[in-house]
Design a protein around this motif. Structure first.
Motif, PDB file in Angstrom:
ATOM      1  N   HIS A 166      15.417  13.352 -26.727  1.00  0.00           N
ATOM      2  CA  HIS A 166      14.115  13.972 -26.453  1.00  0.00           C
ATOM      3  C   HIS A 166      14.305  15.418 -26.004  1.00  0.00           C
ATOM      4  N   PHE A 167      15.267  15.664 -25.134  1.00  0.00           N
ATOM      5  CA  PHE A 167      15.534  17.036 -24.698  1.00  0.00           C
ATOM      6  C   PHE A 167      15.990  17.904 -25.873  1.00  0.00           C
ATOM      7  N   LEU A 168      16.863  17.361 -26.726  1.00  0.00           N
ATOM      8  CA  LEU A 168      17.369  18.134 -27.859  1.00  0.00           C
ATOM      9  C   LEU A 168      16.266  18.454 -28.864  1.00  0.00           C
ATOM     10  N   GLU A 169      15.278  17.596 -28.966  1.00  0.00           N
ATOM     11  CA  GLU A 169      14.154  17.848 -29.877  1.00  0.00           C
ATOM     12  C   GLU A 169      13.198  18.888 -29.313  1.00  0.00           C
ATOM     13  N   HIS A 170      13.285  19.135 -27.996  1.00  0.00           N
ATOM     14  CA  HIS A 170      12.384  20.094 -27.351  1.00  0.00           C
ATOM     15  C   HIS A 170      13.165  21.020 -26.417  1.00  0.00           C
ATOM     16  N   PRO A 171      14.128  21.745 -26.922  1.00  0.00           N
ATOM     17  CA  PRO A 171      14.930  22.602 -26.037  1.00  0.00           C
ATOM     18  C   PRO A 171      14.071  23.654 -25.338  1.00  0.00           C
ATOM     19  N   GLY A 172      14.318  23.816 -24.047  1.00  0.00           N
ATOM     20  CA  GLY A 172      13.592  24.816 -23.273  1.00  0.00           C
ATOM     21  C   GLY A 172      12.286  24.325 -22.691  1.00  0.00           C
ATOM     22  N   TRP A 173      11.813  23.157 -23.137  1.00  0.00           N
ATOM     23  CA  TRP A 173      10.550  22.637 -22.599  1.00  0.00           C
ATOM     24  C   TRP A 173      10.817  21.961 -21.261  1.00  0.00           C
ATOM     25  N   VAL A 174       9.873  22.096 -20.338  1.00  0.00           N
ATOM     26  CA  VAL A 174       9.975  21.433 -19.037  1.00  0.00           C
ATOM     27  C   VAL A 174       9.122  20.169 -19.068  1.00  0.00           C
ATOM     28  N   PHE A 175       9.746  19.032 -18.749  1.00  0.00           N
ATOM     29  CA  PHE A 175       9.046  17.751 -18.775  1.00  0.00           C
ATOM     30  C   PHE A 175       8.993  17.155 -17.379  1.00  0.00           C
ATOM     31  N   SER A 176       7.808  16.725 -16.973  1.00  0.00           N
ATOM     32  CA  SER A 176       7.670  16.009 -15.713  1.00  0.00           C
ATOM     33  C   SER A 176       8.250  14.604 -15.874  1.00  0.00           C
ATOM     34  N   ARG A 177       8.458  13.912 -14.755  1.00  0.00           N
ATOM     35  CA  ARG A 177       8.945  12.533 -14.824  1.00  0.00           C
ATOM     36  C   ARG A 177       7.985  11.663 -15.629  1.00  0.00           C
ATOM     37  N   GLU A 178       6.684  11.870 -15.417  1.00  0.00           N
ATOM     38  CA  GLU A 178       5.691  11.045 -16.094  1.00  0.00           C
ATOM     39  C   GLU A 178       5.740  11.248 -17.610  1.00  0.00           C
ATOM     40  N   ARG A 179       5.900  12.498 -18.047  1.00  0.00           N
ATOM     41  CA  ARG A 179       5.961  12.761 -19.483  1.00  0.00           C
ATOM     42  C   ARG A 179       7.250  12.202 -20.087  1.00  0.00           C
ATOM     43  N   LEU A 180       8.342  12.250 -19.339  1.00  0.00           N
ATOM     44  CA  LEU A 180       9.583  11.651 -19.825  1.00  0.00           C
ATOM     45  C   LEU A 180       9.455  10.132 -19.911  1.00  0.00           C
ATOM     46  N   LEU A 181       8.777   9.525 -18.949  1.00  0.00           N
ATOM     47  CA  LEU A 181       8.548   8.083 -19.003  1.00  0.00           C
ATOM     48  C   LEU A 181       7.788   7.714 -20.274  1.00  0.00           C
ATOM     49  N   ASP A 182       6.723   8.467 -20.571  1.00  0.00           N
ATOM     50  CA  ASP A 182       5.934   8.192 -21.772  1.00  0.00           C
ATOM     51  C   ASP A 182       6.767   8.363 -23.036  1.00  0.00           C
ATOM     52  N   ALA A 183       7.556   9.425 -23.087  1.00  0.00           N
ATOM     53  CA  ALA A 183       8.299   9.755 -24.303  1.00  0.00           C
ATOM     54  C   ALA A 183       9.500   8.843 -24.528  1.00  0.00           C
TER      55      ALA A 183
END
Length: 230
Positions: A166-183
């Motif tokens: 998920h991080f590699l697909e969106h380099p530079g984007w900041v994700f909250s814990r909640e958005r990471l949980l969803d993704a």
């Protein structure tokens, strides 16, 4: 290849179903709505990879939806293609100036639309057009399910693999814990948000080889990001 997420905003039911059918056949995950306000809510809940947006829709106009999507941190970098019967140059310019990345005039060929969407995604999200993801000295083979850093194989558990992907697909984007949980875990997950921290630590431990910089940045009060910023 990661499945691209599309938000389709079109109030012509027959056209919407036709477009959705063609993109699902191309392995897109398509969510649909006829309403501008609902489109904004859906985009906030789960940021799409691309938006197909009709100019004349119920509620807010397509132009206003485009303008607001560009203001939202979750969608400010998401490509938007306007669909409209308006073919005048002035209208095309208005759409592009509002923030649209491309403009398709009705009637259009679904095959052409698929090709246009593919071209936009290859330009802005190359990860969606291939089987490998890279960032700095990290390489991921999404088919072989292997990760290397600096050429050295990095063993990862399934959750850490999905998280890194998920991080590699969106380099530079900041994700909250909640958005990471969803993704990474899914919308219906009952896992607590602090569980994300545990898996971030595991991921860091695995990929931070001796002498290698930590590429996963903790952004205070915001979340996590994969980047090279100090």
């Amino acid at each position: 290849m990661p499945k691209a997420r599309m938000l389709l905003v079109e109030d012509d039911a027959a056209l919407a179903e036709l477009v959705a059918w063609h993109f699902r056949r191309e392995d897109f995950e398509v969510r649909q709505t006829v309403d501008g306000e609902e489109a904004l809510l859906m985009a906030r809940e789960a940021a799409p990879d691309i938006v197909l947006l009709d100019w004349m829709i119920e509620g807010l106009s397509g132009l206003e939806v485009c303008r607001r999507l560009r203001r939202l941190p979750e969608t400010q970098n998401v490509p938007i293609i306007m669909l409209t019967a308006r073919g005048e140059e002035e209208d095309r310019v208005r759409g592009l100036e509002t923030g649209a990345d491309d403009y398709v005039t009705k009637p259009f060929s679904p095959r052409e639309l698929v090709a246009r969407v593919g071209a936009v995604l290859r330009r802005v999200r190359p990860a969606l057009a291939g089987e490998s993801l890279t960032f700095a000295d990290i390489e991921m083979d999404t088919v072989g399910h292997k990760v290397r850093r600096g050429g050295q194989v990095v063993p990862l558990g399934p959750t850490e693999f999905r998280l890194l992907r998920h991080f590699l697909e969106h380099p530079g984007w900041v994700f909250s814990r909640e958005r990471l949980l969803d993704a990474v875990w899914g919308h219906d997950s009952d896992i607590e948000s602090r569980t994300v921290d545990v898996h971030i630590r595991r991921l860091r431990k695995a990929i931070n080889l001796p002498g290698a910089p930590d590429l996963i940045r903790t952004v205070r009060s915001a979340g996590y990001s994969l980047d090279t910023a100090e």
